[in-house]
Design a protein around this motif. Structure first.
Motif, short mmCIF file in Angstrom:
data_model
loop_
_atom_site.label_atom_id
_atom_site.label_comp_id
_atom_site.label_asym_id
_atom_site.label_seq_id
_atom_site.Cartn_x
_atom_site.Cartn_y
_atom_site.Cartn_z
N SER A 2 0.97 -1.22 0.09
CA SER A 2 -0.11 0.00 -0.08
C SER A 2 0.98 1.36 0.22
O SER A 2 1.86 1.29 0.56
N GLN A 3 0.41 2.14 -0.49
CA GLN A 3 1.14 3.52 -0.54
C GLN A 3 0.53 4.63 0.51
O GLN A 3 -0.72 4.82 0.48
N ILE A 4 1.38 4.96 1.47
CA ILE A 4 0.87 5.69 2.59
C ILE A 4 1.72 7.03 2.53
O ILE A 4 2.74 7.07 2.65
N LEU A 5 0.60 8.24 2.45
CA LEU A 5 1.17 9.54 2.72
C LEU A 5 1.31 10.05 4.18
O LEU A 5 0.17 9.80 4.82
N VAL A 6 2.42 10.28 4.49
CA VAL A 6 2.55 10.73 6.19
C VAL A 6 2.80 12.64 5.82
O VAL A 6 3.70 12.92 5.23
N ILE A 11 10.21 16.48 11.58
CA ILE A 11 10.82 15.73 10.82
C ILE A 11 11.36 14.38 11.43
O ILE A 11 11.06 13.15 10.96
N GLY A 12 11.44 14.28 12.72
CA GLY A 12 11.49 13.34 13.51
C GLY A 12 10.39 12.04 13.53
O GLY A 12 10.61 10.84 13.29
N ILE A 13 9.13 12.84 13.60
CA ILE A 13 8.00 11.87 13.41
C ILE A 13 7.90 11.22 11.96
O ILE A 13 7.52 10.18 11.71
N ARG A 14 8.07 12.17 11.00
CA ARG A 14 7.85 11.78 9.63
C ARG A 14 8.94 10.61 9.38
O ARG A 14 8.59 9.41 8.67
N GLU A 15 10.09 10.57 9.87
CA GLU A 15 11.19 9.61 9.71
C GLU A 15 10.88 8.43 10.26
O GLU A 15 11.16 7.12 10.05
N LEU A 16 10.29 8.52 11.65
CA LEU A 16 10.00 7.12 12.47
C LEU A 16 8.75 6.56 11.76
O LEU A 16 8.91 5.41 11.73
N LEU A 17 8.02 7.36 11.37
CA LEU A 17 6.60 6.62 10.78
C LEU A 17 6.99 5.92 9.48
O LEU A 17 6.72 4.79 9.16
N SER A 18 7.80 6.67 8.67
CA SER A 18 8.30 6.17 7.57
C SER A 18 9.12 4.82 7.64
O SER A 18 8.85 3.72 6.75
N ASP A 23 8.91 -1.13 7.09
CA ASP A 23 9.27 -2.46 7.79
C ASP A 23 8.13 -3.35 7.60
O ASP A 23 8.18 -4.46 7.34
N GLU A 24 7.04 -2.66 7.49
CA GLU A 24 5.84 -3.44 7.35
C GLU A 24 5.56 -3.75 5.64
O GLU A 24 4.40 -4.34 5.62
N GLY A 25 6.26 -3.19 4.92
CA GLY A 25 5.99 -3.64 3.56
C GLY A 25 5.31 -2.32 2.58
O GLY A 25 4.84 -2.69 1.56
N HIS A 26 4.94 -1.38 3.27
CA HIS A 26 4.27 -0.21 2.87
C HIS A 26 5.52 0.81 1.79
O HIS A 26 6.68 0.74 2.28
N SER A 27 4.83 1.29 0.95
CA SER A 27 5.63 2.36 0.20
C SER A 27 5.04 3.77 0.93
O SER A 27 3.97 3.91 0.86
N VAL A 28 5.99 4.43 1.20
CA VAL A 28 5.80 5.91 1.78
C VAL A 28 6.29 7.07 1.35
O VAL A 28 7.24 7.03 0.79
N GLN A 29 5.26 8.08 1.09
CA GLN A 29 5.44 9.48 0.90
C GLN A 29 5.53 10.41 2.13
O GLN A 29 4.55 10.17 2.86
N LEU A 30 6.38 11.25 1.97
CA LEU A 30 6.50 12.25 3.23
C LEU A 30 5.93 13.68 2.69
O LEU A 30 6.45 14.12 1.60
N ARG A 45 -3.79 8.92 -6.08
CA ARG A 45 -4.37 8.99 -4.92
C ARG A 45 -3.71 7.87 -3.97
O ARG A 45 -3.60 6.85 -4.47
N PRO A 46 -3.20 8.47 -2.92
CA PRO A 46 -2.72 7.20 -1.98
C PRO A 46 -3.62 6.17 -1.45
O PRO A 46 -4.95 6.63 -1.52
N ASP A 47 -3.30 5.14 -0.84
CA ASP A 47 -4.09 4.20 -0.31
C ASP A 47 -4.63 4.52 1.11
O ASP A 47 -5.79 4.21 1.71
N LEU A 48 -3.92 5.65 1.86
CA LEU A 48 -4.20 5.99 3.26
C LEU A 48 -3.25 7.19 3.54
O LEU A 48 -2.12 7.34 2.97
#
Length: 415
Positions: A2-6, A11-18, A23-30, A45-48
Motif C-alpha cells: 500500500s502507498q501511505i502518505l505521512v 521531521i523526527g515523526i515523519r522519519e519514524l513513521l516512514s 518495515d511493514e512492506g508499505h511504500s511511504v510518501q512524506l 491517490r494514496p491508499d491511506l
C-alpha cells in the motif's frame, strides 16, 4: 503493498513513521506541510493518509475540509495530534477522517489503526459526493452549520425535499463514524429488540417515509420508544407533504409527529445553481481518477450550460448526466454541444408539457401532471416497473403506492 502518505511538520515523526511503515512492506510518501500534501495528492491517490492536525501553513482539519470539498477525499485519512481535543476528533470524523491517533503514537496502536484503515480503503475509494462537496453557496454553508449544530442531539430528524436531492448525503453528516449505519429497508422487518441491537450507538436512515408499510411503521415506533437508551439516531426523508402523508397515504399520525420534531428542508439544485459547475467538476474528476473514463474536462461553456439547465431530479439527474458525458464525449474537452445533447433526455416530453390544467387548484394540477408523467414513463419503458423506478428516482414500494393513488394500472411488470 500500500502507498501511505505521512503529513507532519516534525521531521523526527515523519522519519519514524516512514521507517516503521516501510518495515511493514508499505511504500511511504512524506510531506512536511499542507502544500506538499496537496501536491502529492494531486499527483495521485494514496491508499491511506496519516495527517497531522497542527501544522504551520494550513492545519490538518482545514486540509481535510479542502479535500472533501474538492472531491479528493476518496482515501481513508487518520488524523494525528499531540494535543487534540474530543471536539477536534469529532469534527475530523464528521468531515471524513476515519480515525484519530494521539501522539506519542504507540507502535501497536499505529499498526492496528493502519491495518484497519487499509481494510476500509476499497469502500472509501468508491466515495462519490459528500455534503462538503455540494458547493460553497450561502444556502449550503448555512445548512451545513445547522446540521453540525444538531449532530450531537438524539432527537429524530426529518429531512424534506424534492426527488433526487440525495438525502443520504445529509444524513451521513449526522452519522458518527465507526458506528452502525443502517438503511431502513428490510431492517424494519426485524423485531424491535433485534433492530435496536443492530443499530445501537449508530443511525438508522429511512429513505422515504411514504414507502413504509404499517408493520414497518409499528417497528419504527417501537424503536423510537427505546432509542435514547440504545443511543440510536433516527433520520428520515420524504418528498411528500407531512399532512398528505397522514391524511391521504395513511401514515401513522402519532409516529409522524414524533419523527417531525426536528425538520429540515433540503434545497433543490436550482436553489444553489451557482454550485453546479463545482459539483459537476468533482463528479467528473472522480470518474477520471477511478478510470471509469479517459481523461476529460469541461469547457467553460459546458459548465455554464450545466448551471443554466433545470434538473428535474436535481443531483441525481446531474450525476447521471456527468457520467453520460464522461463516457460518450468524443473529445477530451466536453463542450456545450455535448451538454445540450445529453441534457435533452432530462426535459419533460412535449406531450406531458402540453395542455397542463393550469386553471385547477394546485393539488389537482399536480396530480394531473404526475399522472401524465408516469403514464408516458411507463409507455417509454414498456411497462417495466424497475426501469420506471430508476428513471423517476422512487423506491418501488413508493412507486406502486403513487401509481395506485393516481389510478394508473401497471400490470406489475418487474423487468
Amino acid at each position: 503493498m500500500s502507498q501511505i502518505l505521512v503529513v507532519d511538520d516534525e521531521i523526527g515523526i515523519r522519519e519514524l513513521l516512514s521507517e516503521i511503515l516501510a518495515d511493514e512492506g508499505h511504500s511511504v510518501q512524506l510531506a512536511e506541510n499542507a502544500a506538499g500534501a496537496r501536491a502529492l495528492r494531486g499527483a495521485g491517490r494514496p491508499d491511506l493518509v496519516l495527517l497531522d492536525i497542527w501544522m504551520p501553513d494550513t492545519d490538518g482539519i482545514t486540509l481535510l475540509k479542502e479535500w472533501a470539498a474538492n472531491g479528493q477525499l476518496t482515501m481513508p485519512v487518520v488524523m494525528m495530534s499531540g494535543h487534540g481535543t474530543i471536539e477536534t476528533a469529532v469534527e475530523a470524523t464528521r468531515i471524513g477522517a476515519i480515525d484519530f491517533l494521539e501522539k506519542p503514537i504507540a507502535l501497536q496502536k499505529l499498526l492496528a489503526t493502519v491495518k484497519r484503515a487499509l481494510r476500509s480503503e476499497s469502500a472509501q475509494s468508491q466515495a462519490g459526493l459528500t455534503l462538503l462537496s455540494l458547493g460553497r453557496s450561502a444556502i449550503m454553508a448555512e445548512l451545513r452549520k445547522r446540521l453540525a449544530q444538531i449532530a450531537t442531539l438524539s432527537v429524530p430528524v426529518l429531512l424534506r425535499g424534492e426527488a433526487g436531492v440525495m438525502p443520504e448525503l445529509f444524513a451521513r453528516y449526522l452519522h458518527q463514524p465507526n458506528t452502525p449505519w443502517i438503511v431502513a429497508g428490510t431492517a424494519l422487518n426485524n423485531a424491535p429488540h433485534e433492530l435496536l441491537a443492530q443499530t445501537a450507538g449508530g443511525l438508522i436512515f429511512v429513505e422515504e417515509l411514504a414507502a413504509l408499510t404499517r408493520s414497518h411503521q409499528k417497528n419504527l415506533a417501537a424503536l423510537l420508544g427505546r432509542q435514547e437508551k440504545a443511543k440510536t439516531r433516527v433520520v428520515c426523508f420524504t418528498v411528500e407533504e407531512p399532512a398528505r402523508l397522514a391524511a391521504e397515504l395513511g401514515f401513522d399520525a402519532a409516529l409522524l409527529a414524533r419523527l417531525s420534531e426536528l425538520t429540515l428542508m433540503l434545497p433543490a439544485l436550482r436553489e444553489h445553481a451557482e454550485d453546479i459547475p463545482d459539483i459537476a467538476g468533482i463528479l467528473l474528476a472522480q470518474l477520471v481518477e477511478a478510470r471509469v473514463c479517459p481523461p476529460r474536462h469541461f469547457s467553460t461553456a459546458a459548465l455554464n450550460a450545466l448551471r443554466q439547465f433545470h434538473w428535474p431530479n436535481n443531483l441525481q439527474d446531474l450525476q447521471g448526466a456527468v457520467k453520460n458525458l464522461a463516457l460518450t464525449a468524443l473529445e477530451e474537452e466536453i463542450g456545450a454541444a455535448d451538454v445540450d445533447r445529453v441534457a435533452a433526455q432530462f426535459h419533460p416530453p412535449a406531450d406531458a408539457q402540453a395542455g397542463l390544467p393550469l386553471e385547477l387548484p394546485l393539488r389537482e394540477a399536480r396530480e394531473a401532471f404526475e399522472r401524465a408523467y408516469f403514464e408516458q414513463l411507463l409507455a417509454r419503458e414498456a411497462g417495466s416497473i424497475a426501469r420506471v423506478a430508476e428513471k423517476s428516482g422512487l423506491e418501488r414500494t413508493h412507486l406502486y403506492r403513487k401509481l395506485k393513488a393516481l389510478g394508473i394500472t401497471t400490470g406489475k411488470k418487474e423487468e
